[in-house]
Scaffold this motif. Structure first.
Motif, short mmCIF file in Angstrom:
data_model
loop_
_atom_site.label_atom_id
_atom_site.label_comp_id
_atom_site.label_asym_id
_atom_site.label_seq_id
_atom_site.Cartn_x
_atom_site.Cartn_y
_atom_site.Cartn_z
N PRO A 1 18.06 -5.89 0.29
CA PRO A 1 17.37 -7.15 -0.03
C PRO A 1 15.92 -6.91 -0.45
CG PRO A 1 18.54 -7.32 2.05
CD PRO A 1 18.58 -5.88 1.66
N ARG A 2 15.49 -7.61 -1.48
CA ARG A 2 14.12 -7.50 -1.93
C ARG A 2 13.32 -8.69 -1.40
NH1 ARG A 2 14.67 -5.49 -8.26
NH2 ARG A 2 16.25 -3.89 -7.87
N LEU A 3 12.22 -8.39 -0.78
CA LEU A 3 11.41 -9.43 -0.14
C LEU A 3 11.05 -10.55 -1.13
CD1 LEU A 3 10.40 -9.62 2.79
CD2 LEU A 3 8.17 -8.83 1.99
N ALA A 4 10.74 -10.16 -2.34
CA ALA A 4 10.28 -11.14 -3.33
C ALA A 4 11.37 -12.12 -3.75
CB ALA A 4 9.75 -10.41 -4.56
N SER A 5 12.62 -11.82 -3.44
CA SER A 5 13.73 -12.67 -3.88
C SER A 5 13.98 -13.88 -2.98
CB SER A 5 15.01 -11.83 -3.96
OG SER A 5 14.86 -10.75 -4.86
N PHE B 1 10.22 -0.14 4.35
CA PHE B 1 9.28 0.93 4.03
C PHE B 1 8.32 0.42 2.95
CE2 PHE B 1 12.42 2.99 6.39
CZ PHE B 1 12.00 4.26 6.74
N PRO B 2 7.03 0.38 3.23
CA PRO B 2 6.06 -0.18 2.28
C PRO B 2 5.95 0.66 1.01
CG PRO B 2 5.13 0.04 4.49
CD PRO B 2 6.40 0.82 4.48
N ARG B 3 5.20 0.14 0.10
CA ARG B 3 4.79 0.93 -1.07
C ARG B 3 3.67 1.85 -0.60
NH1 ARG B 3 0.52 -0.04 -4.76
NH2 ARG B 3 0.72 1.24 -6.64
N PHE B 4 3.73 3.11 -1.02
CA PHE B 4 2.73 4.09 -0.61
C PHE B 4 1.91 4.54 -1.83
CE2 PHE B 4 6.42 4.84 2.27
CZ PHE B 4 5.84 4.38 3.44
N PRO B 5 0.71 4.00 -2.03
CA PRO B 5 -0.13 4.40 -3.17
C PRO B 5 -0.79 5.76 -2.89
CG PRO B 5 -0.70 2.20 -2.34
CD PRO B 5 0.10 2.90 -1.29
N VAL B 6 -0.05 6.83 -3.09
CA VAL B 6 -0.50 8.17 -2.69
C VAL B 6 -1.56 8.70 -3.66
CG1 VAL B 6 1.62 8.75 -1.49
CG2 VAL B 6 1.45 9.21 -3.94
N LYS B 7 -2.47 9.53 -3.10
CA LYS B 7 -3.56 10.10 -3.90
C LYS B 7 -3.70 11.60 -3.67
CE LYS B 7 -6.25 5.79 -3.83
NZ LYS B 7 -7.52 5.15 -3.38
N LYS B 8 -3.70 12.02 -2.41
CA LYS B 8 -3.93 13.42 -2.09
C LYS B 8 -2.69 14.27 -2.38
CE LYS B 8 -8.01 12.42 -0.43
NZ LYS B 8 -9.24 12.83 -1.09
N ARG B 9 -2.89 15.61 -2.46
CA ARG B 9 -1.82 16.52 -2.82
C ARG B 9 -0.69 16.52 -1.79
NH1 ARG B 9 -3.87 22.41 -3.86
NH2 ARG B 9 -5.06 21.21 -5.39
N ALA C 1 14.75 -4.13 4.40
CA ALA C 1 14.50 -4.74 3.09
C ALA C 1 13.57 -3.86 2.25
CB ALA C 1 13.87 -6.12 3.27
N ASN C 2 13.62 -4.06 0.95
CA ASN C 2 12.66 -3.43 0.06
C ASN C 2 11.43 -4.33 0.03
OD1 ASN C 2 11.13 -2.37 -2.01
ND2 ASN C 2 12.86 -2.03 -3.38
N VAL C 3 10.39 -3.92 0.73
CA VAL C 3 9.19 -4.75 0.87
C VAL C 3 8.04 -4.26 -0.01
CG1 VAL C 3 9.82 -5.35 3.23
CG2 VAL C 3 8.27 -3.42 2.83
N THR C 4 8.34 -3.35 -0.93
CA THR C 4 7.27 -2.71 -1.70
C THR C 4 6.53 -3.67 -2.62
OG1 THR C 4 8.93 -2.02 -3.36
CG2 THR C 4 8.34 -0.43 -1.64
N SER C 5 7.10 -4.84 -2.88
CA SER C 5 6.42 -5.81 -3.73
C SER C 5 5.26 -6.50 -3.00
CB SER C 5 7.41 -6.88 -4.21
OG SER C 5 7.99 -7.55 -3.09
N HIS C 6 5.29 -6.47 -1.66
CA HIS C 6 4.32 -7.23 -0.88
C HIS C 6 3.57 -6.44 0.19
CE1 HIS C 6 6.38 -10.62 -2.73
NE2 HIS C 6 5.43 -11.41 -2.28
N VAL C 7 4.03 -5.26 0.50
CA VAL C 7 3.41 -4.49 1.58
C VAL C 7 2.98 -3.12 1.05
CG1 VAL C 7 3.67 -3.63 3.93
CG2 VAL C 7 4.98 -5.65 3.19
#
Length: 375
Positions: free
Chosen positions: A30-34, A164-172, A250-256
């Motif tokens: 399930p996608r949170l945004a739906s 599992f949230p979206r992870f805006p990764v930066k470091k190696r 759920a896929n919460v990457t749209s909001h978290v």
């Protein structure tokens, strides 16, 4: 030569099967945004509960995102867990006179408890909402997150919604290891079984985003039921399933969004405390997983290189299929799309981490996290 070709066909078939399973998981999660919340005369109170220990770098972003939430009514309770930095002062500075927020002082860690679990337990005792949303201090929420997660919980009749949230990764090191959380979930967890049934073993959860119905949470004893667990998110989700309750991943990457780590050593130590304990400290499971990772994620690289040299096109297929699977996962998780090419390196890094995590446990050295030592 004929036998080698046949073996490669079977080997490639493994990747095709895994890709099909991944696609099924992506589209059935399930996608949170739906999910949209129906208009009600009286909306339930949601308690947003946040443990903080030396989180001065995250205070401004999380408080500002929570102030921007459009759902009402909410209460936000933050526990300052014996911080030694400027966490408390920055909290007071950012919250100012917003009466929806309150900050409580955490009690000293009691014997037999893990720090975060102890903090969450204290938070639950101060909350008065119909629903509890536990989030980590490094999380940032979109303004309409509460409406969507509440709508999903009601639609699915779930007692816990996690993701599992979206992870805006930066470091190696962060880029190599953090996105693997989505790889594991989308590749190996049968979403249909996990969300459609109450089989405890088919359970995944992420402690950065745990949305409980209060009564169900209290019925299993809350965080006290998993007080000594280093992977309390999974264990508390399993406890709900064992009681016959529904848990939705759920896929919460749209909001978290979750900014998990700032330094490479934080990434290493954070994963080290979870890998071996997450496998139940089972050496057999660890060895089996390491063998699988070598065969599935590492072996395609030398085969690919040999295929180029020997001009055997079939040898190129496993690595290309592996890249395709990872790309599909990264797109579903709203991750940087080009990270798919690092998958073999990520797997090798994780293999070293698995070995380190196991040694720390077997040699009784334990794990260091946020200034505390855990066995």
């Amino acid at each position: 030569m004929e036998r080698e070709g046949e073996a490669m066909i079977y080997y490639s078939a493994l990747f095709i099967i895994m890709i099909i399973g991944t696609i099924i998981n992506i589209f059935t999660m399930p996608r949170l945004a739906s999910y949209q919340l129906n208009k009600n005369k009286v909306d339930p109170l949601v308690s947003i509960l946040i443990p903080m220990r030396n989180e001065e770098r995250n205070v401004k972003s999380i408080i500002r995102s929570l102030k921007g939430l459009t759902y009402q009514p909410i209460e936000v309770i933050i526990l300052d867990d014996q911080s030694t930095d400027q966490t408390r002062q920055l909290l007071e500075q950012e919250i100012q006179c917003d009466k929806r927020f309150s900050v409580i002082e955490g009690k000293p860690l009691e014997e037999g408890w893990v720090g975060k679990v102890h903090a969450c337990h204290q938070l639950s005792k101060r909350a008065s909402g119909d629903y509890y949303l536990f989030i980590d201090a490094d999380v940032v929420l979109e303004k309409d997150t509460i409406q969507h997660v509440l709508a999903l919980a009601k639609k699915k009749k779930a007692k816990l919604v996690t993701g599992f949230p979206r992870f805006p990764v930066k470091k190696r090191m962060e880029s190599l290891l953090v996105p693997l959380q989505h790889v594991v979930v989308f590749s190996y967890l049968p979403t249909i079984i996990a969300n459609g049934g109450k089989y405890p073993a088919a359970t995944a959860a992420h402690g950065a985003f745990m949305f409980f119905e209060r009564e169900a949470y209290e019925s299993i004893g809350g965080h006290e039921a998993v007080k000594s667990s280093l992977v309390e998110d999974v264990h508390i989700a399993r406890a709900l399933k064992e009681k016959g309750e529904k848990v939705i991943l759920a896929n919460v990457t749209s909001h978290v969004n979750c900014y998990m780590y700032e330094k490479d050593d934080e990434v290493w130590n954070g994963f080290a405390k979870n890998v071996y304990t997450g496998l139940g400290r089972s050496l057999n499971k660890l060895v089996a997983l390491m063998v699988f990772f070598i065969v599935y994620y590492v072996l395609p690289v030398p085969l690919f290189l040999y295929g180029i040299v020997s001009e055997q096109v079939l040898l190129l297929l496993p690595l290309l299929l592996l890249f395709l699977q990872r790309l599909l996962i990264d797109l579903a998780a709203k991750q940087k799309w080009y990270l798919f090419i690092t998958m073999p390196i990520s797997a090798i890094t994780l293999l070293f981490l698995m070995n380190h995590s196991m040694k720390q446990s077997v040699q009784h050295k334990g794990y260091q996290w946020k200034g505390r030592h855990y066995k």
